[in-house]
Motif scaffolding. Structure first.
Motif, PDB file in Angstrom:
ATOM      1  N   GLU A   1     -60.905  17.056  51.526  1.00 51.07           N
ATOM      2  CA  GLU A   1     -59.974  17.535  52.484  1.00 51.07           C
ATOM      3  C   GLU A   1     -59.055  16.480  52.646  1.00 51.07           C
ATOM      4  O   GLU A   1     -57.974  16.985  53.085  1.00 51.07           O
TER       5      GLU A   1
ATOM      6  N   ARG B   1     -59.588  20.029  58.427  1.00 57.54           N
ATOM      7  CA  ARG B   1     -60.809  20.624  57.833  1.00 57.54           C
ATOM      8  C   ARG B   1     -60.473  22.379  58.013  1.00 57.54           C
ATOM      9  O   ARG B   1     -60.763  23.071  56.867  1.00 57.54           O
TER      10      ARG B   1
ATOM     11  N   VAL C   1     -58.085  23.393  55.509  1.00 58.83           N
ATOM     12  CA  VAL C   1     -58.598  23.535  54.012  1.00 58.83           C
ATOM     13  C   VAL C   1     -59.483  24.745  53.963  1.00 58.83           C
ATOM     14  O   VAL C   1     -59.397  25.606  53.022  1.00 58.83           O
TER      15      VAL C   1
END
Length: 633
Positions: A173, A258, A261
């Motif tokens: 990430e 996060r 992603v």
């Protein structure tokens, strides 16, 4: 007979000869004794310091003490780069009698495959300063350490050192944003301070680790130790402690990173989010990523080759180096340029028959809606993304004025303060084309620029930065990744900040904002489906970027094209309008229309930041919604 005997023996002559020989012998003895005494005096008195030092060096050794590398935290104090204890295998070549035999023994003891053994030998021969340990292997396991300990008497010059090794908890990430550290190579060795990097085996290679290397590294120390004849340390005689590197607090928000992603859901693309009023980069996501921990200890050849040959380019940082046509996302910026130059007025309307023609040119430059939108003004042109309106505006402005106004928003420039490796992309101009192709600029090329096509290329970071400047009503705050270095905050006002953008009428910002709000909440807005249930004012603009140019009267059909030839989907947004807290740019490669395949991701990002929900459930719902819309379209 007596007379004959006297002539054979002459006592006086013999006495004289004896005396001469005795004198010569005495002189030789005196001379040799003098030489011996002189040599002793020279060695023990004149050269006392030299030989005393050499003798001491056989017993006392100065060892470097590498500093502890600074930790990296996200804006919430969560560790994103830490140091873990490990054992490294090092070798001092000057203390090894037979290097080849020692390396062969080590390869056998560690049971290294042939490929790793060869790399092992290459590292041992890498250029190194005299008597400095060369790093052969990192992260030894307990069995390897035990084998080396048992055979230590056979391995002079070889040591097992306990050190801290960089580790990234969220490697894939954060890989592109943080970068990674790796072994110091020959070229870097020649440029580094030999005193400060003595005993240091790793250095920042990319990203934040590279840009803030000096602050993160710290200052090396040293210790003086007494050793025995075999080089084993007996006791410590003195030390200068190293100064640890400064801890770095980033502007990145780990949950938002996060989420970005997860929203991309494995599709090639990038999402960048910036806080407009502070310039803090909240998310800098590039998908696909890679495991940056592999590069710390040294990635094996097969794994590295696989990353290089992957068609999805996981090593490529799309957020700062990906260059994409901006498509219709630039229409709000072009509208502001038209207002500033007097080429249009907010209430002025234009009739769109579905195409635009240059004077004395039969070619038709078509609107995306082939039968046209009828009569449009500035706000409706932005809301429905009318090409004919912006063809007309671009022709009226000309490439020179377009270039001037777009560079003021950061297009064609490196925009961030501390983002290592950022690309300037390309904002085309008349002079650029002459220098690049030795050709003049043509009016049709200006029309392509007017809808974000042609030569124009942007990075996701540039697009997010321009959106932040737009949200700030022209006020420039240079984007940055570092929030604090140690205890010192990074200032908001940075010396490399471009000048603010001044318009003749402050109300023009509001007219452009109104058009962007209608994109997501108006009944004709290209991304109106994401406006449902909004709890704040959201301004956005969709874009679809062509990967290749269509021929005259040729229609685009995604189903007939290979996946990598399909259009890129783009969307930019900021919220809340009036008091912006987040600006987002989304690019999904080869996904199709921006309003269908990128708008929902931008909405999920703004929801997460403004409403405080950055969980995986929201990312899963948004990704599922995108897939459903893709199937319906």
């Amino acid at each position: 007979m007596r007379a004959k005997r006297d002539t054979l023996k002459n006592p006086q002559q013999e006495l004289r000869t004896f005396r001469v020989r005795a004198l010569l012998a005495v002189l030789v003895v005196i001379a040799l004794s003098g030489l011996l005494v002189g040599r002793l005096f020279y060695l023990q008195v004149v050269q006392h310091e030299v030989y005393s030092t050499r003798s001491e060096e056989n017993r006392v050794r100065v060892e470097p003490l590498p500093p502890t590398r600074g930790l990296i935290y996200d804006r919430n104090g969560v560790l994103v780069a830490e140091n873990r204890p490990t054992y490294n295998l090092t070798l001092v070549r000057e203390r090894v009698d037979d290097l080849d035999a020692t390396l062969a023994l080590l390869a056998d003891l560690l049971e290294l495959p042939a490929v790793e053994a060869e790399a092992f030998r290459a590292r041992s021969r890498q250029r190194q300063r005299p008597f400095q340990p060369a790093l052969l292997m990192s992260d030894l396991d307990e069995e390897q350490i035990a084998r080396l300990a048992v055979n230590r008497h056979r391995l002079p010059g070889v040591e097992v050192e306990a050190q801290l090794l960089r580790y990234y908890p969220d490697a894939e990430e954060m890989a592109h944003a943080l970068g990674y550290v790796g072994r110091i190579n020959r070229e870097e060795l020649e440029t580094l301070d030999p005193g400060n990097y003595a005993g240091t085996h790793f250095i920042g290679k990319t990203g934040v680790e590279r840009y803030y290397e000096q602050a993160l590294h710290g200052q090396a120390g040293l210790r003086k130790v007494e050793t025995n004849a075999r080089g084993r340390v007996l006791r410590e005689l003195g030390r200068t402690d190293p100064v640890p590197g400064a801890n770095l607090t980033l502007t990145l928000d780990k949950p938002l990173q996060r989420l970005a992603v997860d929203l991309l859901d494995g599709r090639r693309g990038s999402i960048v989010a910036i806080a407009p009023q502070s310039g803090e980069i909240l998310a800098l996501a590039s998908v696909p990523g890679f495991d940056s921990n592999q590069f710390v200890t040294g990635i094996d050849i097969a794994s590295y080759r696989a990353l290089q040959q992957d068609l999805d380019l996981p090593l490529f940082n799309r957020a700062i180096r990906g260059r994409y046509p901006p498509g219709s996302t630039i229409k709000p910026f072009l509208a502001l340029a038209g207002l500033a130059e007097g080429a249009i007025t907010p209430g002025e309307t234009l009739y769109d028959p579905g195409y635009f023609q240059l004077p004395n040119d039969s070619r038709r430059y078509r609107n995306w809606l082939r039968w046209g939108h009828g009569r449009v003004d500035l706000e409706r042109a932005i809301a429905v993304s009318n090409n004919t309106y912006f063809y007309t505006l671009a022709h009226e402005l000309g490439i020179d004025r377009i270039h001037e106004h777009m560079t003021a928003f950061g297009f064609g420039q490196r925009v961030a303060h501390d983002v290592y490796g950022e690309s300037a992309a390309l904002m085309p101009s008349r002079d650029w084309k002459r220098a690049r192709f030795n050709q003049p600029w043509y009016p049709g090329e200006t029309l392509s620029v007017g809808i974000g096509q042609g030569y124009w290329q942007v990075t996701p970071l540039q697009l997010a930065t321009a959106t932040a400047v737009l949200a700030n009503r022209g006020q420039w705050i240079t984007p940055r990744l570092a929030k604090r270095i140690g205890d010192e905050p990074v200032p908001t006002a940075l010396p490399d900040t471009p000048p603010d953008i001044e318009l003749g009428n402050d109300a023009w910002w509001d007219r452009v904002y109104a058009g962007m709000e209608k994109v997501v909440s108006g009944h004709e807005g290209t991304a109106r489906r994401i406006g449902q249930g909004l709890e704040y004012r959201l301004a956005g603009k969709s874009g679809t970027a062509q990967v290749f140019s269509l021929g005259k009267d040729q229609r685009y059909n995604a189903q007939e094209l290979k996946e990598r030839l399909r259009d890129h989907a783009l969307f930019l947004a900021f919220a809340p309008v009036g008091e912006p807290q987040i600006a987002v740019a989304v690019i999904v490669e080869n996904a199709g229309g921006g309003s269908t395949h990128a708008a929902g991701l931008a909405r999920a990002m703004t929801d997460a930041w403004l409403l405080g929900d950055r969980g995986e459930e929201e990312a899963d719902e948004a990704a599922a919604d995108e897939r459903q819309m893709a199937g319906a379209g």
